[in-house]
Design a protein around this motif. Structure first.
Motif, PDB file in Angstrom:
ATOM      1  N   VAL A   4       0.849  -1.189   0.000  1.00 22.33           N
ATOM      2  CA  VAL A   4       0.000   0.000   0.000  1.00 22.33           C
ATOM      3  C   VAL A   4       0.881   1.234   0.000  1.00 22.33           C
ATOM      4  O   VAL A   4       1.847   1.324   0.740  1.00 22.33           O
ATOM      5  CB  VAL A   4      -0.882   0.014   1.257  1.00 22.33           C
ATOM      6  CG1 VAL A   4      -1.693   1.291   1.296  1.00 22.33           C
ATOM      7  CG2 VAL A   4      -1.781  -1.171   1.255  1.00 22.33           C
ATOM      8  N   PHE A   6       1.447   5.174   0.576  1.00 23.34           N
ATOM      9  CA  PHE A   6       0.896   6.353   1.224  1.00 23.34           C
ATOM     10  C   PHE A   6       1.696   7.551   0.761  1.00 23.34           C
ATOM     11  O   PHE A   6       2.716   7.895   1.334  1.00 23.34           O
ATOM     12  CB  PHE A   6       0.978   6.228   2.747  1.00 23.34           C
ATOM     13  CG  PHE A   6       0.024   5.225   3.292  1.00 23.34           C
ATOM     14  CD1 PHE A   6      -1.196   5.621   3.779  1.00 23.34           C
ATOM     15  CD2 PHE A   6       0.328   3.891   3.283  1.00 23.34           C
ATOM     16  CE1 PHE A   6      -2.090   4.697   4.275  1.00 23.34           C
ATOM     17  CE2 PHE A   6      -0.563   2.963   3.773  1.00 23.34           C
ATOM     18  CZ  PHE A   6      -1.781   3.373   4.274  1.00 23.34           C
ATOM     19  N   GLU A   9       2.206  10.620   3.191  1.00 26.18           N
ATOM     20  CA  GLU A   9       2.943  10.546   4.440  1.00 26.18           C
ATOM     21  C   GLU A   9       4.441  10.503   4.190  1.00 26.18           C
ATOM     22  O   GLU A   9       4.904  10.208   3.110  1.00 26.18           O
ATOM     23  CB  GLU A   9       2.484   9.314   5.224  1.00 26.18           C
ATOM     24  CG  GLU A   9       1.026   9.470   5.606  1.00 26.18           C
ATOM     25  CD  GLU A   9       0.556   8.352   6.498  1.00 26.18           C
ATOM     26  OE1 GLU A   9       1.280   7.981   7.405  1.00 26.18           O
ATOM     27  OE2 GLU A   9      -0.549   7.872   6.240  1.00 26.18           O
ATOM     28  N   ILE A  12      10.146   7.010   4.881  1.00 24.13           N
ATOM     29  CA  ILE A  12      10.914   6.530   6.028  1.00 24.13           C
ATOM     30  C   ILE A  12      12.187   5.868   5.526  1.00 24.13           C
ATOM     31  O   ILE A  12      12.154   5.016   4.651  1.00 24.13           O
ATOM     32  CB  ILE A  12      10.082   5.539   6.856  1.00 24.13           C
ATOM     33  CG1 ILE A  12       8.923   6.289   7.493  1.00 24.13           C
ATOM     34  CG2 ILE A  12      10.914   4.891   7.934  1.00 24.13           C
ATOM     35  CD1 ILE A  12       7.701   5.471   7.664  1.00 24.13           C
TER      36      ILE A  12
ATOM     37  N   ASN B 441      -4.005  -8.623   5.552  1.00 24.50           N
ATOM     38  CA  ASN B 441      -4.740  -8.303   4.335  1.00 24.50           C
ATOM     39  C   ASN B 441      -6.071  -7.650   4.658  1.00 24.50           C
ATOM     40  O   ASN B 441      -6.510  -6.734   3.983  1.00 24.50           O
ATOM     41  CB  ASN B 441      -5.017  -9.578   3.523  1.00 24.50           C
ATOM     42  CG  ASN B 441      -3.752 -10.090   2.884  1.00 24.50           C
ATOM     43  OD1 ASN B 441      -2.833  -9.306   2.654  1.00 24.50           O
ATOM     44  ND2 ASN B 441      -3.687 -11.372   2.637  1.00 24.50           N
ATOM     45  N   GLY B 444      -5.820  -4.099   5.150  1.00 20.78           N
ATOM     46  CA  GLY B 444      -5.309  -3.331   4.018  1.00 20.78           C
ATOM     47  C   GLY B 444      -3.802  -3.240   3.935  1.00 20.78           C
ATOM     48  O   GLY B 444      -3.269  -2.297   3.370  1.00 20.78           O
ATOM     49  N   LEU B 445      -3.083  -4.206   4.500  1.00 20.88           N
ATOM     50  CA  LEU B 445      -1.627  -4.231   4.333  1.00 20.88           C
ATOM     51  C   LEU B 445      -1.257  -5.544   3.640  1.00 20.88           C
ATOM     52  O   LEU B 445      -2.008  -6.504   3.683  1.00 20.88           O
ATOM     53  CB  LEU B 445      -0.921  -4.164   5.691  1.00 20.88           C
ATOM     54  CG  LEU B 445      -1.020  -2.847   6.453  1.00 20.88           C
ATOM     55  CD1 LEU B 445      -0.496  -3.023   7.865  1.00 20.88           C
ATOM     56  CD2 LEU B 445      -0.257  -1.763   5.750  1.00 20.88           C
ATOM     57  N   PHE B 457       6.998   1.919   9.240  1.00 20.31           N
ATOM     58  CA  PHE B 457       5.671   2.233   8.720  1.00 20.31           C
ATOM     59  C   PHE B 457       5.272   3.670   9.063  1.00 20.31           C
ATOM     60  O   PHE B 457       5.775   4.249  10.018  1.00 20.31           O
ATOM     61  CB  PHE B 457       4.633   1.275   9.312  1.00 20.31           C
ATOM     62  CG  PHE B 457       4.823  -0.135   8.895  1.00 20.31           C
ATOM     63  CD1 PHE B 457       4.271  -0.586   7.713  1.00 20.31           C
ATOM     64  CD2 PHE B 457       5.585  -0.999   9.652  1.00 20.31           C
ATOM     65  CE1 PHE B 457       4.466  -1.886   7.308  1.00 20.31           C
ATOM     66  CE2 PHE B 457       5.787  -2.304   9.253  1.00 20.31           C
ATOM     67  CZ  PHE B 457       5.230  -2.748   8.080  1.00 20.31           C
ATOM     68  N   SER B 458       4.337   4.195   8.275  1.00 11.80           N
ATOM     69  CA  SER B 458       3.809   5.523   8.566  1.00 11.80           C
ATOM     70  C   SER B 458       2.727   5.416   9.633  1.00 11.80           C
ATOM     71  O   SER B 458       2.307   4.320  10.006  1.00 11.80           O
ATOM     72  CB  SER B 458       3.216   6.100   7.296  1.00 11.80           C
ATOM     73  OG  SER B 458       2.140   5.302   6.892  1.00 11.80           O
ATOM     74  N   GLY B 459       2.283   6.557  10.127  1.00  5.67           N
ATOM     75  CA  GLY B 459       1.287   6.579  11.197  1.00  5.67           C
ATOM     76  C   GLY B 459       0.029   5.796  10.849  1.00  5.67           C
ATOM     77  O   GLY B 459      -0.473   5.018  11.658  1.00  5.67           O
ATOM     78  N   GLY B 460      -0.477   5.997   9.652  1.00  4.62           N
ATOM     79  CA  GLY B 460      -1.707   5.330   9.248  1.00  4.62           C
ATOM     80  C   GLY B 460      -1.527   3.828   9.172  1.00  4.62           C
ATOM     81  O   GLY B 460      -2.378   3.052   9.616  1.00  4.62           O
ATOM     82  N   GLN B 461      -0.377   3.417   8.629  1.00 10.32           N
ATOM     83  CA  GLN B 461      -0.111   1.982   8.533  1.00 10.32           C
ATOM     84  C   GLN B 461       0.027   1.354   9.906  1.00 10.32           C
ATOM     85  O   GLN B 461      -0.439   0.247  10.153  1.00 10.32           O
ATOM     86  CB  GLN B 461       1.166   1.747   7.723  1.00 10.32           C
ATOM     87  CG  GLN B 461       0.985   2.003   6.251  1.00 10.32           C
ATOM     88  CD  GLN B 461       2.313   2.040   5.531  1.00 10.32           C
ATOM     89  OE1 GLN B 461       3.243   2.704   5.965  1.00 10.32           O
ATOM     90  NE2 GLN B 461       2.399   1.340   4.425  1.00 10.32           N
ATOM     91  N   ARG B 464      -3.208   0.666  11.326  1.00 13.94           N
ATOM     92  CA  ARG B 464      -3.778  -0.568  10.758  1.00 13.94           C
ATOM     93  C   ARG B 464      -3.221  -1.789  11.470  1.00 13.94           C
ATOM     94  O   ARG B 464      -3.941  -2.750  11.742  1.00 13.94           O
ATOM     95  CB  ARG B 464      -3.461  -0.660   9.262  1.00 13.94           C
ATOM     96  CG  ARG B 464      -4.281   0.297   8.420  1.00 13.94           C
ATOM     97  CD  ARG B 464      -3.782   0.351   6.994  1.00 13.94           C
ATOM     98  NE  ARG B 464      -4.352   1.499   6.306  1.00 13.94           N
ATOM     99  CZ  ARG B 464      -5.420   1.418   5.521  1.00 13.94           C
ATOM    100  NH1 ARG B 464      -5.979   0.253   5.292  1.00 13.94           N
ATOM    101  NH2 ARG B 464      -5.904   2.499   4.962  1.00 13.94           N
ATOM    102  N   ARG B 469      -3.830  -6.255  15.400  1.00 13.57           N
ATOM    103  CA  ARG B 469      -3.483  -6.880  16.676  1.00 13.57           C
ATOM    104  C   ARG B 469      -4.718  -7.040  17.564  1.00 13.57           C
ATOM    105  O   ARG B 469      -4.918  -8.072  18.200  1.00 13.57           O
ATOM    106  CB  ARG B 469      -2.442  -6.044  17.412  1.00 13.57           C
ATOM    107  CG  ARG B 469      -2.173  -6.552  18.814  1.00 13.57           C
ATOM    108  CD  ARG B 469      -1.175  -5.719  19.543  1.00 13.57           C
ATOM    109  NE  ARG B 469      -1.617  -4.338  19.644  1.00 13.57           N
ATOM    110  CZ  ARG B 469      -0.845  -3.352  20.067  1.00 13.57           C
ATOM    111  NH1 ARG B 469       0.396  -3.586  20.410  1.00 13.57           N
ATOM    112  NH2 ARG B 469      -1.306  -2.117  20.129  1.00 13.57           N
TER     113      ARG B 469
END
Lengths: 302, 567
Positions: A4, A6, A9, A12, B441, B444-445, B457-461, B464, B469
């Motif tokens: 995915v 982004f 954002e 990194i 999945n 959405g990952l 990972f970014s904040g949104g990820q 997710r 979890r």
């Protein structure tokens, strides 16, 4: 399947940390201290191979060799590069063997103290409240006495021997580790991933072991290096005072004390060279530990 | 008389580092007129704050202006040296920063800070500086300014501090004010006042104001013109009304669509695709056959959560004697029921006790008194019997800060697999791996995430991953404590969509906690409004927003920044 994306954002960076770490470690002072440290550990590990003579083999040691100046030849033909002591032992060999004793005592006491301190610090940091207050008051009491004094009293109670010295040094040092771990553990404990773990219903011991411990341990790496240097010098002081390791298995400290009687009669080398080695060892470990702190500190990563 | 105060022409800013060069700002040209509020809006990383800092030459070290001019009163500010720039910053261009706490000196009285600034910029004696400072404090809406001159910053509330910061920035009679997220740290009701103040000062003093924000609601309330930034470039500039009502660029359209609306409830956020690019939508799982759908000991009760006279207080001041102790009643006699499958919202300002309720239900904080029932199973002060453990496992939480809610030393697959392994709900490692992949999945990952660490990972990820979890312990109730408040609007829209989908599919009961009324409106069926530990009003979302009864509810509803008016 595509990852995915982004776009909005921030990107990194991955894998840049190790590069920064490497570059930090190539400063000249770090390299010298690191080199010295490796040399010292190497000498200590292979003392029996590297040392020209075995200073504890009574068959080899001869009283006729006593107090030879640096560079003189001993009876069996080997050159005593750093001279010999009052009993005719080669000072260079004694230093190499002494290093081994000193490092064994320092490192094993540091490891024992670290484990004990880690345990106490994690418990105090995780549970907080009364348990925390109680444990930290013990730490306060421990820290309010000078380390040498506590070690002296302990050795007076326990008696002589390397194992006793290790125990005494561990008891002297655990409190410092405990306090450092506690501070780190409190910071981590209040983060949401610990709460998330509790929310999943994991048992407290599992939360401490799997989540709190790995994240609170990094300040200890630096502390342990610096404390090792510290315990080498405490051990040397104790041996110098005559309560440390027995003279049959001398450490750097007892070597220094061994030559102290002769220092006024001109045989400076018996004290001087072990002292120099002690200085070099402690300095090397300290500089290395200092650099480690700079490298591991995320704020210094610029 | 209208003139151009500030002319930014083709500005390019780069950040140099060993690994890469980042073009933070690309070919940006902006003009600012007097008596005008210009809004710069964009998401994090868009370069909007960088522009603000560049104007006053306050760029941080690796950043450099590589091209372009900032013309102000016939001078190019880019060429000025530090000393000349300091005078400009004091007298001509004022700055207002996000956090009023850190932009005031805590050991100086408000009065002294103002007097110092006024004396520096105007070269006048103490008495007239004092008079001017008092006047200034009065003009930014602080009552009793003479008395307040002697106060220290900590004696002021957040909103009042921000007023003082505004007064400070006005001290040198500037022509231009740059406000960088001036209301982000403030509550809604205070935000509205501060924005009103900035707007009126702008018109009264003929100032040019640049307001930098991520919040389109703020822009809609205050700005005359708006510049939308994306990835360092300007995508659209124009009159606020025109940009917000008929956006031309796809990005602007997505951004506006992603803002939760307070007027109507929509099923999902539509047409927000531009921002996340080729988003892979989450995969559906056949619950009849999948692990996620199987769950032992299903209890059939209509009440998912039932709370009765719940109390919790925290000690503010410790003392040996009870009467000297000072307590804060975080939760004060709160009772409510949440039906199975319902989305229940709790809304309130910071410190209203809404997060404490979430933590009490999740069992993270001990209850003082009262009862909490999860599917009719009491969980307060119970022994750890099988029923209680099961009830507590039915409740899972999603936390506010995605940067601290994942263990940084664990790989994603271990993080998600942890509850499955702990409760041994799957038979072997192969099955666990399959479940973890499916969960990933599902949120959405892709599987490539499995072996990575959270910091990749970014904040949104990350959020997710948190959701995955939580799902791994097969909860029936999901508590979301401000799950999107630290995310950008577009990411927020995606996460909210995901939560809605998950709720529909897994028929979860959701307790949704937020300070953000429009988000609540989009997510919840029923809402409780909280203030100072008490519930003011519980009603269906429609009723709360259309016919609020409680005076406090009325107030906060009326204060929502409205883009709809312009739309």
């Amino acid at each position: 399947m595509s990852e995915v994306k982004f776009i909005s954002e921030n990107k990194i960076n991955i894998g840049t940390n190790s590069k920064i770490l490497l570059r930090k470690f190539t400063k000249p002072s770090t390299l010298i201290s690191l080199g010295l440290l490796f040399l010292i550990i190497f000498c200590a590990l292979f003392a029996s191979i590297l040392a020209p003579t075995n200073p504890y083999d009574l068959k080899v040691v001869s009283i006729l060799d006593s107090r030879l100046s640096p560079g003189d030849k001993m009876l069996n033909g080997t050159v005593a590069w750093l001279g010999t002591d009052g009993a005719g032992r080669d000072v260079l060999s004694a230093i190499i063997f002494g290093l081994r004793t000193s490092l064994v005592v320092a490192i094993s006491s540091a490891v024992i103290a670290l484990i004990a301190g880690l345990f106490v610090g994690l418990i105090a940091g995780f549970y907080g409240g009364k348990i925390d207050s109680f444990l930290m008051r013990i730490v306060d009491i421990q820290l309010s006495f000078p380390a040498i004094l506590v070690a002296l009293v302990l050795l007076a109670l326990l008696g002589k021997g390397i194992d006793k010295v290790i125990i005494a040094l561990a008891i002297v040092q655990w409190a410092i580790y405990a306090r450092t771990v506690r501070a780190a553990a409190i910071v981590e404990r209040n983060k949401e991933y610990i709460q998330a773990a509790s929310c999943l219903g994991l048992s407290n011991s599992l939360v401490i072991w799997k989540h709190l411990l790995p994240n609170s341990i990094s300040p200890l790496i630096v502390l342990a290096t610096l404390q090792t240097a510290h315990s080498i010098s405490i051990e040397a002081t104790l041996s110098f005072l005559g309560v440390g390791v027995p003279i049959t298995e001398p450490s750097l400290g007892s070597l220094i004390s061994n030559g102290f009687d002769f220092i006024l009669s001109g045989a400076y080398w018996i004290t001087f060279f072990p002292g120099l080695m002690l200085l070099a060892t402690v300095a090397a470990i300290n500089i290395f530990g200092d650099q480690l702190r700079v490298v591991l500190n995320p704020r210094a990563n610029k | 008389m209208i003139k151009n105060l500030l002319d930014i022409d083709n500005l390019n800013i780069r950040f140099f580092s060993d690994q890469e060069t980042v073009n933070a700002v690309r070919n940006v040209s902006i003009t600012l007129k007097n008596a005008e509020v210009l809004g710069i809006v964009g998401e994090s990383g868009a370069g909007k704050s960088t522009i603000g800092n560049a104007i006053v030459n306050l760029l941080d070290a690796p950043g450099e202006i590589v091209e372009g001019k900032v013309m102000f009163e016939g001078q190019n500010l880019v060429d000025l040296d530090d000393k000349a720039m300091r005078i400009i910053r004091g007298k001509k261009i004022g700055m207002i920063f996000q956090d009023p706490q850190t932009s005031l000196n805590p050991i100086m009285t408000i009065g002294n800070q103002l007097i110092e600034t006024i004396k520096f910029t105007k070269n006048i004696d103490d008495v007239s500086a004092y008079n001017e400072a008092t006047e200034l404090l009065g003009s930014v809406g602080i009552d009793n300014p003479k008395l307040r001159m002697k106060a220290y910053p900590h004696q002021f509330s957040g909103g009042m501090r921000q007023r003082v910061v505004i007064a400070l920035s006005l001290a040198g009679d500037p022509d231009v004010i740059i406000a960088d997220e001036p209301t982000t740290a403030l509550d809604v009701s205070v935000q509205a006042q501060i924005l009103e103040l900035i707007k009126s000062l702008c018109k009264k003093r003929q100032l040019g104001v640049i307001i930098i924000t991520h919040d389109i609601g703020v822009i809609a309330n205050i700005a005359d013109r708006v510049t939308v930034m994306y990835n360092g470039s300007i995508v659209e500039t124009g009159n606020v009304r025109q940009v917000l009502s008929s956006p031309k660029h796809d990005y602007t359209k997505s951004l506006i669509a992603a803002v939760p609306r307070a007027d109507v409830k929509l099923k999902r956020f539509q047409s927000i695709d531009f921002i996340e690019g080729n988003t892979q939508n989450h995969k559906f799982i056949n619950l009849e056959t999948h692990w996620l759908g199987k769950k032992p000991n299903q209890k059939n009760s209509n009440k998912a959560i039932s709370i009765n006279e719940l109390n919790k207080q925290f000690i503010l001041k410790k003392a040996i004697f009870f009467k000297n102790r000072i307590y804060l009643k975080a939760v004060d006699n709160v009772s409510f029921d949440v039906k199975k499958g319902e989305s229940f919202g709790i809304v309130g300002e910071s410190g209203s006790g809404k997060s404490t309720i979430a933590r009490l239900i999740a069992g993270l904080v001990n209850v003082d008194s009262g009862s909490i029932k999860i599917f009719d199973q009491e969980i307060v002060n119970q022994k750890n019997t099988q029923e209680v453990i099961v009830a507590q496992r039915d409740v899972q939480m999603i936390f506010q800060d995605p940067y601290s809610s994942l263990n940084p030393r664990m790989r994603v697959q271990d993080i998600i697999a942890e509850p499955i392994k702990f409760y041994q709900t799957a038979s072997n490692n192969k099955e666990i791996n399959q479940i973890v992949c499916d969960l990933l999945n599902h949120v959405g990952l892709s599987e490539t995430a499995l072996l990575k660490f959270p910091n990749q990972f970014s904040g949104g990820q990350r959020q997710r991953i948190s959701i995955a979890r939580a799902l791994a312990s097969r909860p029936k109730i999901l508590i979301c404590d401000e799950p999107t408040s630290s995310l950008d609007v577009s990411v927020q829209a995606h996460i909210l969509n995901l939560l809605k989908d998950l709720q529909d599919e897994l028929s979860l009961t959701m307790l949704f906690i937020s300070h953000d009324l429009p988000v609540i409106r989009q997510m919840c069926d029923k809402v409780a409004v909280m203030r100072k530990g008490k519930i003011c009003e519980i009603n269906s979302t429609e009723n709360i927003f259309k016919n609020p009864r409680d005076p406090y509810t009325k107030e906060i509803i009326s204060l929502i920044p409205k883009i709809e008016n312009i739309r």
